[in-house]
Structures are given as structure tokens and as C-alpha cells.
Design an enzyme around this catalytic site. Structure first.
Site, PDB file in Angstrom:
ATOM      1  N   ILE A   1       3.064  -1.828  -3.167  1.00 29.66           N
ATOM      2  CA  ILE A   1       3.049  -2.848  -4.277  1.00 29.66           C
ATOM      3  C   ILE A   1       2.153  -3.844  -3.745  1.00 29.66           C
ATOM      4  O   ILE A   1       2.385  -4.514  -2.503  1.00 29.66           O
ATOM      5  CB  ILE A   1       4.390  -3.213  -4.605  1.00 29.66           C
ATOM      6  N   SER A   2       1.148  -4.365  -4.582  1.00 30.46           N
ATOM      7  CA  SER A   2       0.239  -5.375  -3.836  1.00 30.46           C
ATOM      8  C   SER A   2       0.989  -6.955  -3.811  1.00 30.46           C
ATOM      9  O   SER A   2       1.749  -7.076  -4.214  1.00 30.46           O
ATOM     10  CB  SER A   2      -0.889  -5.562  -4.694  1.00 30.46           C
ATOM     11  N   GLN A   3       0.261  -7.600  -2.990  1.00 29.42           N
ATOM     12  CA  GLN A   3       0.281  -8.935  -2.464  1.00 29.42           C
ATOM     13  C   GLN A   3       0.359  -9.509  -3.943  1.00 29.42           C
ATOM     14  O   GLN A   3      -0.456  -9.668  -4.681  1.00 29.42           O
ATOM     15  CB  GLN A   3      -0.694  -9.402  -1.365  1.00 29.42           C
TER      16      GLN A   3
END
Ligand code: SAH
Length: 220
Positions: free
Chosen positions: A62-64
Site C-alpha cells: 500500500i503506497s505511502q
């Protein structure tokens, strides 16, 4: 389960995004309304509030939040936009997009790994997001039957921008996509199809690190 989504949940995250330079008030408000912990697996819960990417299984992340926010801001969504997301992952970015569009607007999202797509679908339903259409498959081909799109957001990096995605942009449409051969050499690009001429305009936004956009055969 509307109560799960009663804001504000994410005030510290929103404050941090402001410090990091995210300006669009609609984007900031959307982040305030999406509880990130619901998209993070149990073993990563202690880190759900941090500003880093997290493992979500199947070798994916899950992206930043800052990167999700910067991509969303660059997409410059307007009411009525037709939106395609490539790389559903946890569904966190999908939820942020859903928050930005008027209720009832359909978002389409494509994910290569069936288990991730199914889990994201469950999470979004649980949180009360409707009108998201999930598809399992190779998103580098876009979603031709539903094209054109006013906004396409890609969350995995190809070596070059897939031509199908550019073709599926509507006049005035925006494509936000990380591009590059490996995580050390990727840039986030914003493409715009100019209304009238149909010419493409490209801008490099920043250096980023994404998982690769893979071919049609899942790696497991
Ligand atoms: N935005 C997501 C993060 C996605 S990570 C989030 O907020 O959680 C990138 C995702 O792209 C991964 O789930 C990966 O499986 C998926 N992916 C990789 N190649 C793909 C392809 N060709 N088509 C669709 N999805 C792809």
C-alpha cells in the site's frame, strides 16, 4: 456501516500532508475521511498511521500516503469525471478517489492479483463505498469497453507508458503514472490529452518508487 466512516479519523495524517505540501482542500478532506488502518493487514497495524509504504501480501504494497495524495492532487478530479485506476492493491487509493467524486459516480479499478482485488472489494464494501467496479486482469490494457476516461491513475511502474492508456484518455483527460525500468530510476509522470488537438502534454512530477507493472501472468 456508515458509522465506520464518520470523520474525522485521520487528522494527524492530514496535518502531515499539509506540511508535505499537499494544498488541494478537497484532496485533504478526502484523506481525512478514509481510515487507512482498514486497508493495512493485521501484522502491520502498528504502522498504519505512518508515512511509509506497507506490505499487503503477494509481494505488493500500500503506497505511502504522501504519494497517494500527490498523485490524487495531480489528477485534478472534477465532478462528472470518468475514472480508471490500475493496480487496486489494498483499495486505499480507490477509496480516496471515491471520496472526491460526487456520490453515485462509478470508479473502475483493475488489479492483476485476484486475491488483492477480492480483499479490496470486501474492504470498500465494508466501509460503505459503492459504485466501484473491480476487474481482475492486466491493467496496462486499460478498460477499452468503458473508455474514454477523464482520469487514469496507475499505481505500478511500467518501463514505458502503455499506449492503450493514452488512447483511452478523453480530450482534456489526465494520466498519472510512475514510469521507469527499476525502482531506483522511476519518475511520476502527468500526461494530459489536450482538448481540440488531441496532442499529449507530459510533465515529470517527482522521483518515486513503485512495484513494477507486470504482465498478464500472476507471479504465484
Ligand atoms: N494504490 C494501491 C497500491 C497498489 S501497489 C494501494 O493504495 O494499496 C500496485 C498494485 O498493482 C499491486 O497490487 C499489483 O498487484 C498491481 N499490478 C501490477 N501489475 C499490474 C497490471 N499489469 N495490471 C493491474 N494491476 C497490476
Amino acid at each position: 456501516m456508515e458509522s465506520l466512516r464518520t470523520p474525522p479519523f485521520e487528522a494527524p495524517l492530514v496535518r502531515r500532508l499539509i506540511e508535505q505540501g499537499i494544498r488541494d482542500p478537497r484532496v485533504l478532506a478526502a484523506f481525512g475521511r478514509v481510515p487507512r488502518r482498514f486497508f493495512v493487514p493485521d501484522d502491520a497495524q502498528p504502522y498504519a498511521e505512518g508515512d511509509h509504504p506497507l506490505e499487503i501480501g503477494y509481494g505488493q504494497t500500500i503506497s505511502q500516503p504522501y504519494i497517494v495524495a500527490a498523485m490524487t492532487e495531480a489528477l485534478d478530479l472534477r465532478p462528472g469525471d470518468r475514472v480508471l485506476e490500475v493496480g487496486t492493491g489494498s483499495g486505499y487509493q480507490t477509496a480516496v478517489l471515491a471520496e472526491l467524486l460526487p456520490l453515485g459516480t462509478t470508479i473502475r479499478t483493475v488489479e492483476l492479483v485476484p486475491e488483492l482485488s477480492a480483499r479490496a472489494e470486501r474492504t470498500l464494501r465494508e466501509l460503505g463505498y459503492e459504485n466501484v467496479l473491480f476487474r481482475v486482469g492486466d491493467g496496462s490494457k486499460g478498460w477499452p469497453e468503458e473508455a474514454p476516461f477523464d482520469a487514469i491513475l496507475v499505481a505500478a511502474a511500467p518501463e514505458e507508458v502503455p499506449s492503450a492508456l493514452l488512447e483511452q484518455l478523453a480530450p482534456g483527460g489526465r494520466l498519472v503514472i510512475p514510469v521507469g525500468p527499476d525502482p531506483e530510476h522511476q519518475e511520476l509522470q502527468l500526461w494530459r490529452k489536450l482538448p481540440g488537438s488531441g496532442l499529449l502534454d507530459r510533465k515529470v512530477l517527482m522521483h518515486v518508487r513503485f512495484v513494477p507493472l507486470r504482465g498478464p501472468v500472476p507471479l504465484h
